[in-house]
Design a protein around this motif. Structure first.
Motif, PDB file in Angstrom:
ATOM      1  N   ASP A  98       0.852  -1.183   0.000  1.00  0.00           N
ATOM      2  CA  ASP A  98       0.000   0.000   0.000  1.00  0.00           C
ATOM      3  C   ASP A  98       0.891   1.237   0.000  1.00  0.00           C
ATOM      4  OD1 ASP A  98      -2.374  -1.500   0.159  1.00  0.00           O
ATOM      5  OD2 ASP A  98      -2.197  -1.655   2.337  1.00  0.00           O
ATOM      6  N   ALA A  99       0.329   2.359  -0.402  1.00  0.00           N
ATOM      7  CA  ALA A  99       1.076   3.613  -0.344  1.00  0.00           C
ATOM      8  C   ALA A  99       1.447   3.923   1.106  1.00  0.00           C
ATOM      9  CB  ALA A  99       0.249   4.744  -0.937  1.00  0.00           C
ATOM     10  N   MET A 100       2.657   4.443   1.305  1.00  0.00           N
ATOM     11  CA  MET A 100       3.158   4.765   2.641  1.00  0.00           C
ATOM     12  C   MET A 100       3.770   6.156   2.630  1.00  0.00           C
ATOM     13  SD  MET A 100       4.981   1.099   3.600  1.00  0.00           S
ATOM     14  CE  MET A 100       5.801   0.904   2.009  1.00  0.00           C
ATOM     15  N   THR A 101       3.687   6.840   3.738  1.00  0.00           N
ATOM     16  CA  THR A 101       4.311   8.156   3.863  1.00  0.00           C
ATOM     17  C   THR A 101       5.208   8.184   5.090  1.00  0.00           C
ATOM     18  OG1 THR A 101       2.446   9.057   5.124  1.00  0.00           O
ATOM     19  CG2 THR A 101       2.406   9.349   2.726  1.00  0.00           C
ATOM     20  N   ALA A 102       6.246   8.985   5.023  1.00  0.00           N
ATOM     21  CA  ALA A 102       7.174   9.138   6.139  1.00  0.00           C
ATOM     22  C   ALA A 102       7.879  10.474   6.003  1.00  0.00           C
ATOM     23  CB  ALA A 102       8.190   8.000   6.173  1.00  0.00           C
ATOM     24  N   THR A 103       8.358  10.993   7.115  1.00  0.00           N
ATOM     25  CA  THR A 103       9.107  12.245   7.122  1.00  0.00           C
ATOM     26  C   THR A 103      10.587  11.964   6.929  1.00  0.00           C
ATOM     27  OG1 THR A 103       7.514  13.263   8.613  1.00  0.00           O
ATOM     28  CG2 THR A 103       9.666  14.311   8.451  1.00  0.00           C
ATOM     29  N   VAL A 104      11.193  12.641   5.977  1.00  0.00           N
ATOM     30  CA  VAL A 104      12.634  12.553   5.767  1.00  0.00           C
ATOM     31  C   VAL A 104      13.270  13.673   6.574  1.00  0.00           C
ATOM     32  CG1 VAL A 104      14.506  12.581   4.073  1.00  0.00           C
ATOM     33  CG2 VAL A 104      12.287  11.582   3.466  1.00  0.00           C
ATOM     34  N   TRP A 105      13.777  13.315   7.736  1.00  0.00           N
ATOM     35  CA  TRP A 105      14.363  14.346   8.611  1.00  0.00           C
ATOM     36  C   TRP A 105      15.818  14.068   8.953  1.00  0.00           C
ATOM     37  CZ3 TRP A 105      15.970  13.115  13.622  1.00  0.00           C
ATOM     38  CH2 TRP A 105      15.566  11.859  14.106  1.00  0.00           C
ATOM     39  N   GLU A 106      16.329  12.894   8.536  1.00  0.00           N
ATOM     40  CA  GLU A 106      17.745  12.640   8.725  1.00  0.00           C
ATOM     41  C   GLU A 106      18.227  11.629   7.690  1.00  0.00           C
ATOM     42  OE1 GLU A 106      18.554  10.997  12.583  1.00  0.00           O
ATOM     43  OE2 GLU A 106      17.784   9.016  12.056  1.00  0.00           O
ATOM     44  N   LEU A 107      19.518  11.677   7.414  1.00  0.00           N
ATOM     45  CA  LEU A 107      20.180  10.709   6.551  1.00  0.00           C
ATOM     46  C   LEU A 107      21.133   9.879   7.397  1.00  0.00           C
ATOM     47  CD1 LEU A 107      21.013  13.027   3.505  1.00  0.00           C
ATOM     48  CD2 LEU A 107      19.004  11.558   3.826  1.00  0.00           C
ATOM     49  N   VAL A 108      21.521   8.741   6.862  1.00  0.00           N
ATOM     50  CA  VAL A 108      22.370   7.805   7.600  1.00  0.00           C
ATOM     51  C   VAL A 108      23.630   7.522   6.787  1.00  0.00           C
ATOM     52  CG1 VAL A 108      22.508   5.532   8.675  1.00  0.00           C
ATOM     53  CG2 VAL A 108      20.332   6.759   8.654  1.00  0.00           C
ATOM     54  N   LEU A 109      24.778   7.603   7.455  1.00  0.00           N
ATOM     55  CA  LEU A 109      26.044   7.192   6.860  1.00  0.00           C
ATOM     56  C   LEU A 109      26.202   5.691   7.074  1.00  0.00           C
ATOM     57  CD1 LEU A 109      28.706   9.906   7.823  1.00  0.00           C
ATOM     58  CD2 LEU A 109      28.245   9.031   5.538  1.00  0.00           C
ATOM     59  N   LEU A 110      26.333   4.950   5.972  1.00  0.00           N
ATOM     60  CA  LEU A 110      26.452   3.497   6.030  1.00  0.00           C
ATOM     61  C   LEU A 110      27.818   3.061   5.516  1.00  0.00           C
ATOM     62  CD1 LEU A 110      23.017   2.762   4.370  1.00  0.00           C
ATOM     63  CD2 LEU A 110      23.546   2.116   6.713  1.00  0.00           C
ATOM     64  N   SER A 111      28.322   1.981   6.081  1.00  0.00           N
ATOM     65  CA  SER A 111      29.538   1.377   5.548  1.00  0.00           C
ATOM     66  C   SER A 111      29.516  -0.107   5.850  1.00  0.00           C
ATOM     67  CB  SER A 111      30.796   2.012   6.164  1.00  0.00           C
ATOM     68  OG  SER A 111      30.934   1.632   7.528  1.00  0.00           O
ATOM     69  N   ARG A 112      30.264  -0.859   5.056  1.00  0.00           N
ATOM     70  CA  ARG A 112      30.425  -2.282   5.318  1.00  0.00           C
ATOM     71  C   ARG A 112      31.902  -2.602   5.489  1.00  0.00           C
ATOM     72  NH1 ARG A 112      31.082  -5.783   0.469  1.00  0.00           N
ATOM     73  NH2 ARG A 112      30.305  -7.417   1.846  1.00  0.00           N
ATOM     74  N   ARG A 113      32.170  -3.466   6.456  1.00  0.00           N
ATOM     75  CA  ARG A 113      33.538  -3.865   6.769  1.00  0.00           C
ATOM     76  C   ARG A 113      33.726  -5.333   6.418  1.00  0.00           C
ATOM     77  NH1 ARG A 113      33.441  -1.087  12.802  1.00  0.00           N
ATOM     78  NH2 ARG A 113      33.288   1.090  12.082  1.00  0.00           N
ATOM     79  N   SER A 114      34.828  -5.635   5.763  1.00  0.00           N
ATOM     80  CA  SER A 114      35.138  -6.992   5.369  1.00  0.00           C
ATOM     81  C   SER A 114      33.958  -7.584   4.596  1.00  0.00           C
ATOM     82  CB  SER A 114      35.488  -7.828   6.599  1.00  0.00           C
ATOM     83  OG  SER A 114      35.905  -9.126   6.236  1.00  0.00           O
ATOM     84  N   HIS A 115      33.421  -8.719   5.053  1.00  0.00           N
ATOM     85  CA  HIS A 115      32.297  -9.356   4.365  1.00  0.00           C
ATOM     86  C   HIS A 115      30.968  -9.059   5.058  1.00  0.00           C
ATOM     87  CE1 HIS A 115      35.113 -11.486   1.834  1.00  0.00           C
ATOM     88  NE2 HIS A 115      35.739 -11.952   2.898  1.00  0.00           N
ATOM     89  N   GLY A 116      30.960  -8.103   5.952  1.00  0.00           N
ATOM     90  CA  GLY A 116      29.754  -7.803   6.705  1.00  0.00           C
ATOM     91  C   GLY A 116      28.754  -6.982   5.923  1.00  0.00           C
ATOM     92  N   PRO A 117      27.600  -6.680   6.535  1.00  0.00           N
ATOM     93  CA  PRO A 117      26.555  -5.892   5.881  1.00  0.00           C
ATOM     94  C   PRO A 117      26.824  -4.401   5.979  1.00  0.00           C
ATOM     95  CG  PRO A 117      25.838  -6.495   8.066  1.00  0.00           C
ATOM     96  CD  PRO A 117      27.193  -7.147   7.882  1.00  0.00           C
ATOM     97  N   MET A 118      26.040  -3.621   5.263  1.00  0.00           N
ATOM     98  CA  MET A 118      26.071  -2.170   5.413  1.00  0.00           C
ATOM     99  C   MET A 118      25.438  -1.822   6.754  1.00  0.00           C
ATOM    100  SD  MET A 118      27.476  -0.874   2.639  1.00  0.00           S
ATOM    101  CE  MET A 118      26.932   0.749   2.116  1.00  0.00           C
ATOM    102  N   ARG A 119      26.195  -1.116   7.588  1.00  0.00           N
ATOM    103  CA  ARG A 119      25.691  -0.752   8.911  1.00  0.00           C
ATOM    104  C   ARG A 119      25.786   0.759   9.102  1.00  0.00           C
ATOM    105  NH1 ARG A 119      24.498  -4.920  12.219  1.00  0.00           N
ATOM    106  NH2 ARG A 119      25.607  -6.906  12.071  1.00  0.00           N
ATOM    107  N   PRO A 120      24.899   1.330   9.913  1.00  0.00           N
ATOM    108  CA  PRO A 120      24.928   2.774  10.146  1.00  0.00           C
ATOM    109  C   PRO A 120      26.059   3.160  11.073  1.00  0.00           C
ATOM    110  CG  PRO A 120      23.228   1.780  11.488  1.00  0.00           C
ATOM    111  CD  PRO A 120      23.789   0.682  10.632  1.00  0.00           C
TER     112      PRO A 120
END
Length: 300
Positions: A242-264
């Protein structure tokens, strides 16, 4: 060769070093080493000094127990930098991180609030091979600076977002990117208008002009997965969302180390430019992806 505790205390208290840019390699019984940020290590705690087997600064090994490496004084890694010199202020050069190549291991993204995740993750579970690497996200800058340069980037991020207004995103409509062998499905976050996203991307690209991908090809999108049958799968996704709405009030810096996932690693607030550094999720210990750190950025 100095001992690990000597190196630790040298970095911690010598004003020429930046402790936030150092990592300790901690040996674990029967497992590979765990990398722990130096500021999160507790001397005299549960981990004895003999289990510290290496020390990195900016990704460079500056001390290693096994090989006898002790380069902390010979290397420039981990040193406190002059922000104005690093950023090119006062030299007639473009504002931006100079001499830093972007990497696909980092991104600056918007992550939707937790209450919107269930239907998105339900679809990604069926179609997205990257579900354990990425949380639900809309990349604003992909191919960002290396994680070792996040602190250098922080003043520029703050300056770029300080006057950028908070806005509402409406996620509605399943689209596709066509590739040679398959199609990528994505949820459109611009149903309420593209202008806020484009304005946000433009002010950030002015500060970071060397990201991956052409600036003029920016298309905000929330990836849902891949398919060789886009017509059928797109219809399936559309019926489940279904359609969804949300407020964009912050951004997140993500990075991945070695074989791990992208984490904030940090959040950047629109309208104020406030940068908030996040503690590593369980010191990078293995765990359910996308859950251990979620409350840090969505439950506030």
């Amino acid at each position: 060769m100095r001992t690990s505790d000597e190196i630790y205390h040298r970095v911690r208290w010598d004003p020429r070093f930046d402790p936030a840019r150092f990592m300790l390699g901690i040996s674990q019984r029967g497992d590979a080493c765990k990398r722990v940020p130096l500021p999160y290590f507790t001397p005299g705690g549960d981990i004895p000094w003999h289990r510290v087997v290496f020390i990195e600064a900016d990704g460079e090994v500056v001390w290693d127990r096994a090989t006898g490496v002790d380069r902390i004084d010979a290397s420039g890694a981990g040193r406190v930098r002059d922000p104005e010199a690093d950023l090119g202020f006062g030299r007639g050069e473009p504002v931006g991180l100079l001499g830093v190549s972007p990497t696909a291991r980092t991104a600056l993204a918007w992550i939707p609030p937790a209450e919107l995740w269930p239907p998105i993750q339900d679809i990604r579970q069926d179609y997205d091979p990257q579900i354990h690497r990425w949380p639900p996200h809309v990349n604003v800058l992909f191919g960002f600076v290396p994680e070792s340069d996040f602190e250098r980037a922080a003043p520029l991020l703050a300056a770029a977002t300080a006057d950028t207004p908070v806005f509402t995103a409406r996620l509605d409509g399943v689209r596709t990117f066509r590739h040679r062998a398959y199609s990528t499905m994505w949820l459109d976050p611009t149903a309420a208008g593209k202008a806020p996203w484009e304005d946000l991307h433009r002010v950030l690209r002015q500060r970071f002009p060397h990201g991956l991908g052409a600036a003029e090809n920016f298309t905000p999108h929330l990836p849902l997965g891949r398919t060789r049958d886009p017509r059928r799968v797109t219809a399936d996704c559309a019926t489940r969302l279904d359609a969804m709405t949300a407020t964009v009030w912050e951004l997140v810096l993500l990075s991945r180390r070695s074989h791990g996932p992208m984490r904030p690693r940090a959040t950047v607030a629109l309208r104020t430019g406030e940068v908030r550094w996040l503690p590593p999720p369980d010191l990078e210990a293995p765990g359910p992806e996308g859950t251990a750190w979620l409350s840090e950025i969505t439950d506030r």
